[in-house]
Motif scaffolding. Structure first.
Motif, PDB file in Angstrom:
ATOM      1  N   GLN A 160      18.365  73.106 -95.536  1.00  0.00           N
ATOM      2  CA  GLN A 160      18.459  72.395 -96.810  1.00  0.00           C
ATOM      3  C   GLN A 160      18.075  70.932 -96.634  1.00  0.00           C
ATOM      4  O   GLN A 160      17.436  70.334 -97.514  1.00  0.00           O
ATOM      5  N   GLN A 161      18.420  70.359 -95.496  1.00  0.00           N
ATOM      6  CA  GLN A 161      18.056  68.975 -95.214  1.00  0.00           C
ATOM      7  C   GLN A 161      16.538  68.839 -95.061  1.00  0.00           C
ATOM      8  O   GLN A 161      15.937  67.882 -95.560  1.00  0.00           O
ATOM      9  N   ILE A 162      15.916  69.791 -94.382  1.00  0.00           N
ATOM     10  CA  ILE A 162      14.458  69.758 -94.230  1.00  0.00           C
ATOM     11  C   ILE A 162      13.779  69.843 -95.591  1.00  0.00           C
ATOM     12  O   ILE A 162      12.832  69.100 -95.882  1.00  0.00           O
ATOM     13  N   GLN A 163      14.270  70.736 -96.448  1.00  0.00           N
ATOM     14  CA  GLN A 163      13.668  70.878 -97.774  1.00  0.00           C
ATOM     15  C   GLN A 163      13.869  69.634 -98.632  1.00  0.00           C
ATOM     16  O   GLN A 163      13.036  69.322 -99.478  1.00  0.00           O
ATOM     17  N   ALA A 164      14.974  68.926 -98.401  1.00  0.00           N
ATOM     18  CA  ALA A 164      15.216  67.694 -99.147  1.00  0.00           C
ATOM     19  C   ALA A 164      14.388  66.532 -98.601  1.00  0.00           C
ATOM     20  O   ALA A 164      14.112  65.569 -99.328  1.00  0.00           O
ATOM     21  N   GLN A 165      13.984  66.618 -97.331  1.00  0.00           N
ATOM     22  CA  GLN A 165      13.206  65.550 -96.687  1.00  0.00           C
ATOM     23  C   GLN A 165      12.012  66.154 -95.949  1.00  0.00           C
ATOM     24  O   GLN A 165      11.887  66.027 -94.730  1.00  0.00           O
ATOM     25  N   PRO A 166      11.094  66.804 -96.662  1.00  0.00           N
ATOM     26  CA  PRO A 166       9.991  67.510 -95.982  1.00  0.00           C
ATOM     27  C   PRO A 166       9.012  66.571 -95.280  1.00  0.00           C
ATOM     28  O   PRO A 166       8.243  67.013 -94.423  1.00  0.00           O
ATOM     29  N   GLY A 167       9.006  65.293 -95.617  1.00  0.00           N
ATOM     30  CA  GLY A 167       8.082  64.356 -94.998  1.00  0.00           C
ATOM     31  C   GLY A 167       8.525  63.826 -93.651  1.00  0.00           C
ATOM     32  O   GLY A 167       7.751  63.148 -92.965  1.00  0.00           O
ATOM     33  N   GLU A 168       9.743  64.142 -93.233  1.00  0.00           N
ATOM     34  CA  GLU A 168      10.220  63.707 -91.919  1.00  0.00           C
ATOM     35  C   GLU A 168       9.448  64.429 -90.812  1.00  0.00           C
ATOM     36  O   GLU A 168       8.899  65.508 -91.006  1.00  0.00           O
ATOM     37  N   ASN A 169       9.442  63.819 -89.633  1.00  0.00           N
ATOM     38  CA  ASN A 169       8.774  64.426 -88.482  1.00  0.00           C
ATOM     39  C   ASN A 169       9.731  65.422 -87.825  1.00  0.00           C
ATOM     40  O   ASN A 169      10.413  65.116 -86.847  1.00  0.00           O
ATOM     41  N   TRP A 170       9.787  66.621 -88.388  1.00  0.00           N
ATOM     42  CA  TRP A 170      10.734  67.622 -87.913  1.00  0.00           C
ATOM     43  C   TRP A 170      10.140  68.368 -86.720  1.00  0.00           C
ATOM     44  O   TRP A 170       9.227  69.161 -86.860  1.00  0.00           O
ATOM     45  N   THR A 171      10.664  68.112 -85.558  1.00  0.00           N
ATOM     46  CA  THR A 171      10.248  68.794 -84.340  1.00  0.00           C
ATOM     47  C   THR A 171      11.405  69.646 -83.822  1.00  0.00           C
ATOM     48  O   THR A 171      12.566  69.432 -84.195  1.00  0.00           O
ATOM     49  N   VAL A 172      11.078  70.584 -82.940  1.00  0.00           N
ATOM     50  CA  VAL A 172      12.124  71.417 -82.336  1.00  0.00           C
ATOM     51  C   VAL A 172      13.105  70.535 -81.562  1.00  0.00           C
ATOM     52  O   VAL A 172      14.325  70.748 -81.606  1.00  0.00           O
ATOM     53  N   LYS A 173      12.577  69.533 -80.865  1.00  0.00           N
ATOM     54  CA  LYS A 173      13.446  68.636 -80.084  1.00  0.00           C
ATOM     55  C   LYS A 173      14.425  67.897 -80.988  1.00  0.00           C
ATOM     56  O   LYS A 173      15.631  67.842 -80.705  1.00  0.00           O
ATOM     57  N   LYS A 174      13.921  67.350 -82.087  1.00  0.00           N
ATOM     58  CA  LYS A 174      14.775  66.611 -83.011  1.00  0.00           C
ATOM     59  C   LYS A 174      15.813  67.530 -83.646  1.00  0.00           C
ATOM     60  O   LYS A 174      16.990  67.167 -83.776  1.00  0.00           O
TER      61      LYS A 174
END
Length: 262
Positions: A160-174
């Motif tokens: 849900q956080q990813i969908q609310a902030q899709p522009g973040e640099n979401w990596t497996v490590k993060k």
């Protein structure tokens, strides 16, 4: 309480319906004892179920088997053409929710069905059109506009956080650091619960966010940069690869008949 909406199939195997939605409209959680095919001529429909979310771009459709509890969110001015289908009409109708490609033939058949009489006499033109519609539904190509939802509480909240902030640099490590697990554990759990690897899930989430933003009329450059792409050209290349045309051309066209590639 989830509302049930039903139709009578005493004289025909399916009931066609034309309905237009305004931007921001919503249909709360409900279900039908029949199957449903929603075809969008314009705008974007978001379909929410407990299994996941689907985004239906213009000129595509979404198939909902009988009994599927779902809610709809409308983006843009949506012209929808819906078929409610007797689940006993055919034994081999699709068994799962999916966004589908609507062929030019099926699109015209749906339009024709809207003007047919309710009575369906054996051997009549009406019966032949209905039977051809059912034949076409059996072979609808599924498209990758599905965002499966995980089942565990921590992953649900994180997605849900990813969908609310899709522009973040979401990596497996993060993601692993935020959830206090190893990257290997996160990758394994994510695939077990969504059948997608983490990077593919994020890519789909961004694509769905892009479709909604573009349907609202947001500029391509703004959408690209706010969704984390390095440049509008990089975003357009991704969009063309999946959707078959550039973002600008896609939402100017009402045909949308190029086949997508996952």
């Amino acid at each position: 309480m989830t509302k049930q909406i039903d139709f009578s199939f005493a004289s025909r195997p399916l009931v066609p319906l034309a309905h237009d939605y305004q931007h921001g409209d919503r249909e709360p959680l409900h279900y039908h004892s029949c199957a449903q095919l929603i075809h969008t001529l314009s705008g974007v429909i978001r379909v929410h179920t407990r299994f996941g979310n689907w985004v239906v771009p213009p000129s595509r459709g979404v198939w909902l088997p009988a009994g599927t509890q779902h809610a709809l969110d409308i983006t843009g001015q949506v012209a929808a053409r819906t078929l409610f289908i007797d689940p006993l009409a055919r034994a081999d109708l699709p068994a799962s929710c999916q966004v589908v490609q609507i062929s030019p033939l099926l699109r015209e058949l749906i339009v024709s069905a809207l003007s047919l009489p309710e009575s369906c006499l054996p051997g009549s033109r009406t019966e032949r059109i209905y039977e051809l519609i059912l034949d076409e539904i059996r072979v609808l190509p599924a498209l990758p506009f599905y965002l499966p939802q995980p089942q565990s509480g921590a992953l649900i909240t994180f997605c849900q956080q990813i969908q609310a902030q899709p522009g973040e640099n979401w990596t497996v490590k993060k993601a692993a650091q935020q959830l206090s697990v190893s990257e290997r554990t996160l990758s394994r759990r994510f695939y077990q619960q969504t059948s997608l690897n983490f990077s593919e899930w994020v890519r789909r989430a961004r694509l769905m966010a892009a479709l909604i933003r573009l349907a609202q009329g947001d500029p391509v450059t703004t959408v690209a940069l706010e969704l984390g792409y390095d440049s509008p050209s990089a975003f357009s290349a991704m969009f063309r690869r999946i959707m078959g045309s550039t973002p600008s051309d896609y939402f100017l066209s009402d045909s949308g008949c190029d086949a997508e590639k996952s």
